[in-house]
Design a protein around this motif. Structure first.
Motif, short mmCIF file in Angstrom:
data_model
loop_
_atom_site.label_atom_id
_atom_site.label_comp_id
_atom_site.label_asym_id
_atom_site.label_seq_id
_atom_site.Cartn_x
_atom_site.Cartn_y
_atom_site.Cartn_z
N ALA A 265 -10.68 4.50 -11.27
CA ALA A 265 -10.64 3.51 -11.98
C ALA A 265 -11.40 3.30 -13.03
CB ALA A 265 -11.14 1.74 -10.83
N THR A 266 -11.04 2.70 -14.06
CA THR A 266 -11.65 3.28 -15.67
C THR A 266 -11.34 0.93 -15.92
OG1 THR A 266 -9.29 3.15 -16.50
CG2 THR A 266 -10.54 4.94 -16.12
N HIS A 267 -11.99 0.33 -14.74
CA HIS A 267 -12.18 -0.58 -14.90
C HIS A 267 -13.07 -1.76 -13.85
CE1 HIS A 267 -11.49 -5.44 -15.56
NE2 HIS A 267 -11.90 -5.63 -16.81
N PRO A 268 -13.45 -2.31 -14.06
CA PRO A 268 -14.08 -3.08 -12.29
C PRO A 268 -13.44 -3.67 -11.66
CG PRO A 268 -14.86 -3.95 -14.33
CD PRO A 268 -14.19 -3.28 -14.70
N PHE A 269 -11.89 -3.74 -12.73
CA PHE A 269 -11.38 -5.44 -10.98
C PHE A 269 -10.44 -4.51 -10.83
CE2 PHE A 269 -11.00 -9.14 -14.33
CZ PHE A 269 -11.91 -9.49 -14.40
N PRO A 270 -9.67 -3.40 -10.96
CA PRO A 270 -9.32 -2.12 -9.84
C PRO A 270 -10.33 -1.38 -9.11
CG PRO A 270 -9.40 -1.29 -11.68
CD PRO A 270 -9.03 -2.84 -11.94
N GLU A 271 -11.16 -1.37 -9.55
CA GLU A 271 -12.81 -0.68 -8.88
C GLU A 271 -13.13 -1.17 -7.21
OE1 GLU A 271 -17.32 0.09 -9.24
OE2 GLU A 271 -16.88 -0.80 -10.01
N GLY A 272 -13.66 -2.51 -7.81
CA GLY A 272 -13.84 -3.60 -6.20
C GLY A 272 -12.72 -3.89 -5.41
N ALA A 273 -11.72 -3.50 -5.65
CA ALA A 273 -9.94 -4.77 -4.63
C ALA A 273 -10.36 -3.19 -4.37
CB ALA A 273 -9.21 -4.93 -6.13
N ALA A 274 -10.39 -1.99 -5.04
CA ALA A 274 -9.69 -0.53 -4.36
C ALA A 274 -10.84 -0.26 -3.38
CB ALA A 274 -10.07 1.23 -4.88
N ALA A 275 -11.73 -0.52 -3.51
CA ALA A 275 -13.00 -0.58 -2.12
C ALA A 275 -13.01 -1.34 -0.97
CB ALA A 275 -14.90 -0.42 -3.03
N LEU A 276 -13.27 -2.29 -1.92
CA LEU A 276 -12.15 -3.45 -0.51
C LEU A 276 -11.40 -2.92 -0.02
CD1 LEU A 276 -12.94 -6.37 1.01
CD2 LEU A 276 -11.62 -7.26 -0.81
N TRP A 277 -10.16 -2.62 -0.05
CA TRP A 277 -8.89 -2.17 0.49
C TRP A 277 -10.19 -1.05 1.51
CZ3 TRP A 277 -4.68 -3.82 1.73
CH2 TRP A 277 -4.12 -2.76 3.02
N ARG A 278 -10.14 -0.31 1.15
CA ARG A 278 -10.19 0.85 2.35
C ARG A 278 -11.60 0.34 3.39
NH1 ARG A 278 -13.54 6.27 -0.85
NH2 ARG A 278 -15.31 4.72 -0.91
#
Length: 385
Positions: free
Chosen positions: A113-126
């Motif tokens: 992730a090069t932006h915090p929005f997809p980073e946080g969402a990907a962490a939550l999904w995992r």
């Protein structure tokens, strides 16, 4: 063996996050083990990915144009430990379903992730679904911000050793944080000024100033052009208007009557050449723009930072001697005259000291190692369930 899948999630808010993603993709394509990888880049804020995300982006850009102080309040709140968790969690909740849809489609072994929005969402999904992909985050500014700091991310890439040390002080495993610098596109930063001037359509006789405002061409570049018209010294001026059609038309009209030599460019991939041709860059302090200027050894005159990350970037470049920060009320013309007359050599040296032009290759090497370790773990698990 089936190729490992790397999914790079970016967000087209400005151009820096996307340029970093593309730099990583190019570095992975040039990696010795490129044949073992399938690399895809997805813009998390594109209309075809999510209409809601796209509308959020439009609102954000409108906010920056009309009420930048409101974003300053948001940034300061989100930068606090508690505030960062609240903001990150709220956006992750809104965006997690989109990440789930993307994950099911691409089936990645590794998400970057090069932006915090997809980073946080990907962490939550995992966390919610027990997904097996590894997760890395690439910070695209020269200071930490709490909205990026998600527990459970396997690998962080940051711009400086100071940022890595600060994350360690906050309790993050030092082995999970690498100070690689910010990835930039591969370019010939050894190109001579004379060669670059020729490619830019100049003859090299005049001091050369480059004007940039990111991919959107923002930051009052029309006012900068007007200020440069008041200088007694004749200049060559390179204007990169980006995707700002109004600015491009305005700059071309100014060029018709200016006593300076003005060359106008729309969105271009030739920024490294223009940077090598220039003696001074006048710009807003985006993280990618600073990184490219450092690699080119190009002094900077910074103005109108977006409150928050760009302000921190301006502080970093100024403290290291590579930039002058023009504050509200200070005279643009006088600053340009002083820098061109007295400070170019020392600022070029300072910029080169800050440069990390191999950052993308270093990130690619670490990502390839992450895939190797992940596949080895999967093999061991299958062999010894």
């Amino acid at each position: 063996m089936e190729r490992a899948r790397i999914l790079i999630l970016t967000a087209s808010i400005g151009s820096g996050h996307t340029r970093a993603a593309e730099a990583i993709r190019a570095a992975l394509a040039a990696h010795p083990r490129a044949h073992e990888m399938q690399v895809d880049v997805v813009d998390f804020m594109a209309r075809e990915v999510s209409l809601i995300h796209y509308l959020m982006k439009r609102i954000y850009l409108t906010m920056l144009r009309f009420v930048p102080d409101l974003y300053d309040v948001f940034f300061r709140f989100a930068g606090k430990k508690a505030g960062g968790g609240i903001v990150r969690g709220a956006f992750a909740q809104v965006m997690v379903r989109t990440v789930g849809r993307i994950v099911r489609s691409y089936k990645p072994d590794l998400i970057v992730a090069t932006h915090p929005f997809p980073e946080g969402a990907a962490a939550l999904w995992r966390t919610r679904h027990g997904a097996s992909y590894a997760l890395a985050a690439l910070l695209t500014d020269y200071a930490l911000h709490a909205i990026w700091l998600v527990r459970g991310v396997d690998q962080y890439f940051v711009a400086t050793e100071t940022m890595a040390a600060e994350m360690a002080a906050r309790g993050f495993d030092p082995h999970s944080v690498c100070a690689t610098g910010i990835p930039i596109a591969r370019a010939d930063y050894s190109l001579s000024r004379r060669e670059a001037q020729e490619q830019a359509g100049l003859d090299g006789d005049l001091p050369t100033v480059l004007l940039m405002g990111g991919g959107l061409g923002i930051g009052g570049m029309d006012r900068t052009l007007a200020a440069l018209e008041t200088l007694d010294q004749r200049l060559a001026i390179l204007v990169v208007a980006g995707r700002n059609d109004v600015l491009e038309v305005h700059a071309r009209r100014v060029a018709e009557t200016s006593r300076h030599v003005i060359r106008v460019f729309a969105y271009t991939d030739e920024v490294p050449v223009l940077m090598r041709a220039a003696d001074l860059l006048i710009t807003k302090p985006g993280g990618l723009t600073l990184s490219e200027a450092f690699a080119a050894g190009l002094p900077l005159l910074l103005h109108d930072p977006i409150p928050g990350p760009e302000t921190e970037n301006a502080v970093y470049a100024t403290r290291h001697g590579a930039a002058v920060w023009l504050h509200p009320g200070e005279c643009m013309a006088s600053a340009v005259e002083e820098i061109l007359a007295h400070r170019i050599p020392e600022m070029r040296r300072a910029a080169r000291i800050c440069a990390r032009e191999n950052a993308a290759a270093d990130v690619a090497e670490i990502l390839a190692d992450m895939l190797t370790r992940k596949r080895g773990h999967a093999y061991d698990t299958a062999k010894n369930p």
